[in-house]
Design an enzyme around this catalytic site. Structure first.
Site, short mmCIF file in Angstrom:
data_model
loop_
_atom_site.label_atom_id
_atom_site.label_comp_id
_atom_site.label_asym_id
_atom_site.label_seq_id
_atom_site.Cartn_x
_atom_site.Cartn_y
_atom_site.Cartn_z
N HIS A 117 -6.27 -12.21 7.25
CA HIS A 117 -6.17 -12.09 5.82
C HIS A 117 -5.81 -13.62 5.29
O HIS A 117 -5.46 -13.37 3.78
CB HIS A 117 -5.49 -11.02 5.02
CG HIS A 117 -5.94 -9.49 5.64
ND1 HIS A 117 -5.29 -8.56 5.71
CD2 HIS A 117 -7.38 -9.26 6.11
CE1 HIS A 117 -6.05 -7.38 5.84
NE2 HIS A 117 -7.35 -7.98 6.27
N ARG B 39 0.97 -1.19 0.16
CA ARG B 39 -0.11 -0.06 -0.01
C ARG B 39 0.81 1.27 0.32
O ARG B 39 0.31 2.28 -0.42
CB ARG B 39 -0.75 0.07 1.21
CG ARG B 39 -2.11 -0.99 1.19
CD ARG B 39 -2.89 -1.02 2.67
NE ARG B 39 -3.48 -1.91 2.74
CZ ARG B 39 -2.96 -3.24 3.18
NH1 ARG B 39 -1.87 -3.19 3.95
NH2 ARG B 39 -3.94 -4.00 3.45
N CYS C 260 -7.71 -25.38 -4.55
CA CYS C 260 -8.38 -25.50 -5.63
C CYS C 260 -9.72 -25.10 -5.79
O CYS C 260 -10.66 -25.50 -4.62
CB CYS C 260 -8.62 -26.99 -6.25
SG CYS C 260 -9.56 -27.33 -7.69
N CYS D 169 -7.18 -31.84 -10.80
CA CYS D 169 -8.62 -32.03 -11.42
C CYS D 169 -8.61 -30.97 -12.61
O CYS D 169 -9.94 -31.09 -13.31
CB CYS D 169 -9.53 -31.79 -10.27
SG CYS D 169 -10.22 -30.09 -9.93
N THR E 292 1.06 -1.06 12.35
CA THR E 292 0.24 -0.85 11.46
C THR E 292 -0.40 0.49 11.73
O THR E 292 -0.05 1.01 13.00
CB THR E 292 -1.16 -1.71 11.75
OG1 THR E 292 -2.47 -1.06 11.26
CG2 THR E 292 -1.58 -1.91 13.24
N GLN F 202 -2.43 -9.15 9.94
CA GLN F 202 -2.85 -8.98 8.72
C GLN F 202 -2.10 -9.38 7.64
O GLN F 202 -2.44 -9.35 6.72
CB GLN F 202 -3.17 -7.43 8.65
CG GLN F 202 -4.24 -6.76 9.71
CD GLN F 202 -4.24 -5.40 9.48
OE1 GLN F 202 -3.57 -4.74 10.11
NE2 GLN F 202 -5.16 -4.91 9.06
ZN ZN Z 1 -9.19 -29.64 -7.98
#
Ligand code: ZN
Length: 243
Positions: free
Chosen positions: A121, A36, A129, A152, A190, A103
């Site tokens: 986060h 940032r 997946c 897959c 922070t 974070q």
């Molecule tokens: Zn998969």
């Protein structure tokens, strides 16, 4: 050791219920910059600001460009824990620190030896997946320049919270509970401007709120102790050598 760090040391030595809440500044000493703070740097190579690229809709529409930025600017596979991570792990080892809330998505608290780490986060070390939910390590993301795919055939997405996405409600409620029950709350690295940081610390009910930050934060007036020092230096000096 300056007066404020001495006060921090005394507070730590008289408590067995410390909670730490940290932001990007905790990892900058490990060579991980706060994305940032450096918008300007990206304009040359990226057509969008980081907040746009790191959003869920951008991930869905421009997955390849997301991964180009993500690998380039968000991943630091060789980063090592610094003095701040190590000091917090040491406090947990002494059984006086109950939780680290972060974070950051770099996994450095865990690498340093902290056990109870609440990653608001998510973590770049976990990648799921989107079709079958199979979990992959960071290496899977780094082994290709293309969109990482599951066995897959599904697209793999980092288990990090993107803009437009909500936080994990289980992690969030554990964080609120830890803060609500804490005797000492240390907030570091922070500016407390980024959601949900500011909202979280309003759950603290004690009278030992310690802010460690090089620059002013919007919560300075609520703090019982403010330390304007690099967080690694402040924590290392206050915690002392590993026992
Ligand atoms: Zn998969």
């Amino acid at each position: 050791m300056n007066t404020e760090i001495k006060r921090l040391r005394d507070i730590l030595n008289s408590s067995d219920n410390i909670v730490f809440f940290g932001g990007a500044g905790v990892s900058t000493e490990s060579g991980i910059p706060d994305f940032r703070s450096a918008d300007g740097l990206y304009n040359e190579t990226y057509s969008y600001p980081p907040e746009t690229i790191l959003s869920r809709s951008f991930f869905s529409k421009n997955t390849e460009e997301f991964y180009r930025f993500y690998r380039d600017k968000m991943l630091y596979p060789n980063a090592m824990p610094n003095d701040a991570h190590n000091a917090l792990a040491e406090l947990e080892k002494r059984s006086i620190l109950k939780a680290v809330i972060t974070q950051n998505v770099d996994g450095l608290h865990t690498k340093a030896g902290s056990g109870n780490v609440l990653e608001l986060h998510g973590s770049a070390l976990r990648n799921l997946c989107m079709s079958c939910n199979k979990c992959y390590t960071l290496e899977k993301i780094l082994e290709t320049d293309a969109i990482p795919l599951c066995s897959c055939g599904g697209v793999i997405k980092p288990d990090v919270v993107l803009y437009e996405e909500g936080l994990d409600s289980t992690v969030m409620s554990k964080a609120i509970s830890a803060i609500r029950n804490a005797d000492v709350l240390i907030v570091g690295g922070t500016s407390l401007n980024v959601y949900p940081a500011a909202g979280l610390i309003t759950h603290y009910r004690g009278d030992k709120l310690i802010l460690i930050n090089k620059s002013k934060t919007s919560y300075d007036s609520y703090a019982n102790l403010i330390i304007r020092e690099k967080i690694g230096i402040a924590l290392k000096e206050a915690v002392g050598e590993p026992g």
